[in-house]
Structure formats: structure tokens, C-alpha cells
Design a protein around this motif. Structure first.
Motif, mmCIF file in Angstrom:
data_model
loop_
_atom_site.group_PDB
_atom_site.id
_atom_site.type_symbol
_atom_site.label_atom_id
_atom_site.label_comp_id
_atom_site.label_asym_id
_atom_site.label_seq_id
_atom_site.Cartn_x
_atom_site.Cartn_y
_atom_site.Cartn_z
ATOM 1 N N GLU A 154 6.432 -0.450 1.275
ATOM 2 C CA GLU A 154 5.921 -1.824 1.206
ATOM 3 C C GLU A 154 6.153 -2.409 -0.182
ATOM 4 O O GLU A 154 6.534 -3.570 -0.326
ATOM 5 N N ARG A 155 5.932 -1.581 -1.212
ATOM 6 C CA ARG A 155 6.161 -2.063 -2.576
ATOM 7 C C ARG A 155 7.639 -2.370 -2.779
ATOM 8 O O ARG A 155 8.005 -3.379 -3.382
ATOM 9 N N ASP B 26 0.807 -1.211 0.000
ATOM 10 C CA ASP B 26 0.000 0.000 0.000
ATOM 11 C C ASP B 26 0.839 1.260 0.000
ATOM 12 O O ASP B 26 0.358 2.331 -0.329
ATOM 13 N N SER B 27 2.077 1.144 0.438
ATOM 14 C CA SER B 27 2.933 2.333 0.459
ATOM 15 C C SER B 27 4.175 2.053 -0.378
ATOM 16 O O SER B 27 4.448 0.907 -0.738
#
Lengths: 266, 267
Positions: free
Chosen positions: A250-251, A246-247
Motif C-alpha cells: 500500500e505504501r 498499512d502494508s
């Protein structure tokens, strides 16, 4: 006027507070940390990795709870792999275990005092240091309540207080944010940044957002090996639009991990 | 040799050191920290306003110290929690001894149970104070500089000081020579610590308890007589063993200061 001791002004004789070379650590029979090379300097480092990546075992090895079965590990300039006297190294350590065990009948103050005594702090310095540690984690109003009456988040903060009571040069926190509410988490990040100014902090977590905000560097391990090390910003840049998360961080996390798995299986 | 700065230099320093280079200011400052005579010169050199201010500050601090709350009296570190955790084991040991004394008093024909049980009575509490399973904070204790033998000795002495009075009462009640129960107790405790540096204190205590029960207690209950090693002649042997085992513990503690580790994770 306070007298500055020789030890305080002495230049350090090591380049990295934490230095692991081909480190191997077993958890039971399983080789949980396998040929890990890692160098950590001053600052807040986030230790990320999937479940079972060997985060806790690595933390335990750094905290001198378990001995390495191979390789070299140097903490604060002292080698901790052999049978050396660990006293000097341990005086500079702060450690919050994943399962923070405590004595239920102790008050927070007594417990932190007891730990400070075990850390061989000078007797006269203990009461002040304990009060300061308790205040820094925001437990001053509950300092004299017994630990068995504390909530989960408060216990975690008491655990952080005992870890920072000796102003450690290497602070190891294993899942410190579990049980903290959002506001406490913000305070905790502030505290981390403050401590990270002049000591080496390693925070093990599986919450990527904690790392993105509070940590200057990220260490990513998987299956006991170092996968990636860099700044939090660099990790965010690793991710593309197609990666899960989602951020940006995180990606980046999933992109790095996926690339690593691809390399291993290839 | 240090040379004192000139009074002119000091008065320049006192008035803000205009026109004096930084290096000189630092040198004067460093000198003033160590030289009382020059500090006296400095006191005369500063202007009256500053001196007034300093006097007022000093006065205020002195009054504050005198009238403010006294520093908290240093409490003895309460480690009641540790004691309370071992309490069940102490009760077990005490109960065992009292039952043995009662048994011995009731059944004359059996060999002295007090003497048979006494050597292993403190072992269970000793194991309890240094065990990974029974110490909730073992993982923290394992990372402390103050670990190994000194804290273990402290805790063991605590256990002994609780168990020995009970033994003394039981021994006095049944009329045995103190040496016959005291020396085996100390010998077995030292043995536990010595063996504990190798296999862990809790396992050592368990092993010694089992060995003593199987090797001595059961056979003597079957034979209905005390074994020779619990007779008066064996006292020197017990004393020698105790001293030797204590020496082993101390030597090992010196060689490997981190042992006995409270856990055996890395074995």
C-alpha cells in the motif's frame, strides 16, 4: 488415449498475449484510456488505479466489448482494433464484467452451459467443462439452483465459473473479489495462481492486498495512462516509511501514485 | 517408410529397456502407438505378471463401466430464461393483435385494424431479444465468438414462431388473405434486422414502428379506408422487399460478422 490436436501443440505466433500500443478508448465522450502502452505475458497481473482511472474501460476494450478509438491493441496475436473477425480471439477469452448480468431463472449449470455454447466449445466437451468450472469455484453443491436464489458472493463465483469454462488463454476479471468472504477470497487467490501458470490473467481491483498476495505483476494506471508496471515485490520496495498505507504494498502504491502526480503537475 | 523394431528390441523395451539408449526407446514407443502388429509382439514379450495385472485392470474398468452410473443424458440446453424474459413483450404483441381483431369485428366501418397492426406486431419482442437495456447479460453476449447475426436470427425465429400463430388466428377470424398480413410481417422483421446492423436492433424496431404508425396507420384511420399498399395488388412488392432486405442482412452479416453488436457503445 486423448488425441492432441494440432492447435494445442502449435507454437504461438505472438510475443505477448496482450499488447497495447498508444491505445485510446472512449467511455461515452470521455477519453478514459489515453495513449496507454502495455505488454502482458503469462502470469497473474493486478490492474490497480484510483477510481475513474480507466480500469473498467481498459478491461472492456481487452474483452472486445468496446472498440478502441485510436492506437493498436493485439490480443492473442489478433488485432482487435479494426473490423476484423474477432471469433478466433474471442474463443480464447474469459471475461467477468464489473456488473455481471445473468438470467435469474437459469440454474448455475444452465448459465455456464449457455456461455460455453456461446463460446463455441465442442458440444461433447461442454458438460465436463461446465462441471469442472463449477467445481473449481466451489459451487458444485449449488450447481442446480436458480441464479436468482444465490447470494452476492455465490453470484460472483458463478461469474468466475463462466469466465474460466473454456480454459481461456487471456482471463479478464473486473473486480472479482467483491462480495467474497475471507475464506472464499483465499480459495480464489489459489485458483488465480493455478490459472496464471499457463495463461495471462488480468485482475482489476482496488484492493491493494489482493494484488500483493495473488498477483505476480502489477499494472498501475491513472487517468488512462500507464503509471508503473513491475512485480508486486518491486511495488512494495517503492514505498518509504513516510507514505500512506498499512502494508508495504500500500505504501508503495501511494508512493508511485504521488510521484506520478508530481511529474504530471510539474 | 517405417521399419519395424526387431522382436529383441521390443522384448528389451518390455523388460525395462536396460542398456537401450533413450532415443531408441522413444522411437520404439512412437512406433508402437501406430503399429498394431508390433503391439501384438509387445504383448507376447511382457512377463506374465504384468499381463495378469493388465487383464485385471481392464476387467475392473469394464465392470465399472458396465455397472456404474450411466453418463448423464445430454439435456437440451434450457434457455427458458431468455423466453421468459421476452414473455411480457410477447403478451403485449398477442394482446395487441387480439384487441385489433376484436375491434375489427365490432366496428365494420373502420379499415381492417388487424392488417394495419400486423406488420409491426413482432417488432417489439424482436427488439427485446437483442437490446442492451433488456438483456442483463449483454456485456457477456458482446464478448462471445457466437455473436452477431446467427444468435439474433435464432431469437427472431423464436419470436416469429410465437407471434405468427396468433396472427394466423386473427387473420383467419377476420377473413383476410394470409399474404396480406404474413408478407408485411416478414418484410418488417427483415427490415428491422437490416436497419439494426446500422443503428442497433432496438432503435431500428422503434423507428420502423413509429414510421409505420405515423405514415400508414393514422392516415388510414382518418380516411377510414385501407391504403393501397395493403391491397392485393401490392403483394409482389412486399415479397420483393422481403427478399431484398433478407439479402441485405445476409450480405452484411458476411462482411461484418460481429454486427449487429448488442450495444452501440463504440458509436
Amino acid at each position: 488415449m486423448r488425441t492432441v490436436s494440432l492447435a494445442e501443440t502449435a507454437s504461438s505466433t505472438y510475443a505477448w498475449p496482450v499488447h497495447a500500443e498508444k491505445l485510446q478508448v472512449r467511455a461515452g465522450r470521455h477519453l478514459a484510456v489515453d495513449e496507454l502502452d502495455m505488454r502482458l505475458g503469462t502470469g497473474v497481473h493486478g490492474l490497480l488505479g484510483p477510481n475513474g482511472a480507466g480500469k473498467t474501460t481498459l478491461m472492456r476494450a481487452l474483452a472486445t466489448v468496446v472498440k478502441a478509438s485510436g492506437g493498436r491493441l493485439t490480443v492473442l496475436g489478433g488485432e482487435v482494433t479494426g473490423n476484423a473477425d474477432l471469433r478466433q480471439v474471442r474463443r480464447g477469452l474469459g471475461y467477468l464484467p464489473q456488473h455481471f448480468g445473468f438470467y435469474p431463472r437459469f440454474t448455475v449449470r444452465e448459465f455456464v452451459e449457455y456461455i460455453a455454447w456461446l463460446k463455441e466449445m465442442p458440444k461433447a466437451a461442454i458438460p465436463g467443462a461446465v462441471q469442472r468450472a463449477v467445481e473449481r469455484v466451489g459451487l458444485a453443491d449449488r450447481a442446480d439452483t436458480r441464479m436468482k436464489t444465490l447470494s452476492g458472493g455465490m453470484l460472483r463465483r458463478a461469474g468466475i465459473a463462466q469466465a474460466i469454462v473454456n480454459d481461456p488463454a487471456v482471463l479478464l476479471l473486473d473486480e472479482p473479489t467483491v462480495g467474497l468472504d475471507p475464506e472464499q477470497r483465499l480459495d480464489f487467490r489459489e485458483l488465480l495462481r493455478e490459472i496464471g501458470l499457463d495463461s495471462c490473467v488480468l485482475v482489476s481491483t482496488h484492493l491493494v492486498e489482493d494484488v500483493a498476495v495473488a498477483c505476480s505483476d502489477v499494472v498501475l494506471i491513472s487517468e488512462g495512462r500507464l503509471v508503473w508496471q513491475g512485480t508486486a515485490g518491486q511495488l512494495a520496495e517503492q514505498g518509504g516509511a513516510g507514505d500512506a498505507g498499512d502494508s508495504a504494498t500500500e505504501r508503495g502504491y501511494s508512493a508511485v501514485l504521488r510521484a506520478y502526480r508530481g511529474r504530471v503537475s510539474a | 517408410m517405417t521399419t519395424h523394431p526387431t522382436p529383441t528390441l521390443i522384448s528389451q523395451y518390455a523388460s525395462g529397456a536396460a542398456g537401450v539408449d533413450d532415443t531408441t526407446v522413444w522411437a520404439v514407443e512412437a512406433h508402437l502407438e501406430t503399429c498394431a502388429a508390433c503391439r501384438a509382439v509387445l504383448t507376447d514379450a511382457v512377463d506374465p505378471d504384468t499381463r495378469n495385472l493388465l487383464d485385471r485392470v481392464a476387467d475392473a474398468i469394464a465392470t465399472g463401466v458396465a455397472t456404474g452410473p450411466r453418463p448423464v443424458r445430454r439435456r437440451r440446453l434450457l434457455r427458458s430464461g431468455v423466453a421468459a424474459r421476452v414473455l411480457p413483450w410477447l403478451f403485449t404483441a398477442t394482446g395487441l393483435m387480439l384487441a385489433a381483431a376484436l375491434f375489427e369485428w365490432t366496428f365494420d366501418s373502420l379499415p381492417s385494424l388487424v392488417l394495419l397492426v400486423a406488420p409491426v406486431a413482432p417488432l417489439l419482442p424482436v427488439a427485446a431479444v437483442w437490446s442492451r437495456r433488456l438483456d442483463p447479460a449483454w456485456e457477456l453476449t458482446a464478448t462471445m465468438p457466437r455473436t452477431g447475426l446467427p444468435p439474433l436470427m435464432r431469437r427472431t425465429l423464436g419470436v416469429l414462431s410465437a407471434v405468427l400463430p396468433v396472427l394466423a388466428v386473427a387473420g383467419w377470424f377476420t377473413g383476410h388473405s394470409p399474404g396480406l398480413w404474413l408478407l408485411p410481417v416478414l418484410g418488417f422483421t427483415a427490415g428491422t434486422l437490416a436497419l439494426g446492423t446500422v443503428v442497433g436492433v432496438d432503435r431500428a424496431a422503434l423507428a420502423l414502428t413509429v414510421a409505420w404508425s405515423a405514415g400508414v396507420v393514422v392516415p388510414s384511420l382518418v380516411d377510414r379506408q385501407l391504403p393501397p399498399i395493403l391491397a392485393g395488388d401490392s403483394l409482389p412488392g412486399w415479397a420483393l422487399t422481403t427478399v431484398a432486405l433478407t439479402a441485405v442482412v445476409l450480405v452484411r452479416a458476411r462482411r461484418r460478422p460481429n454486427e449487429p453488436h448488442p450495444n452501440l457503445l463504440h458509436r
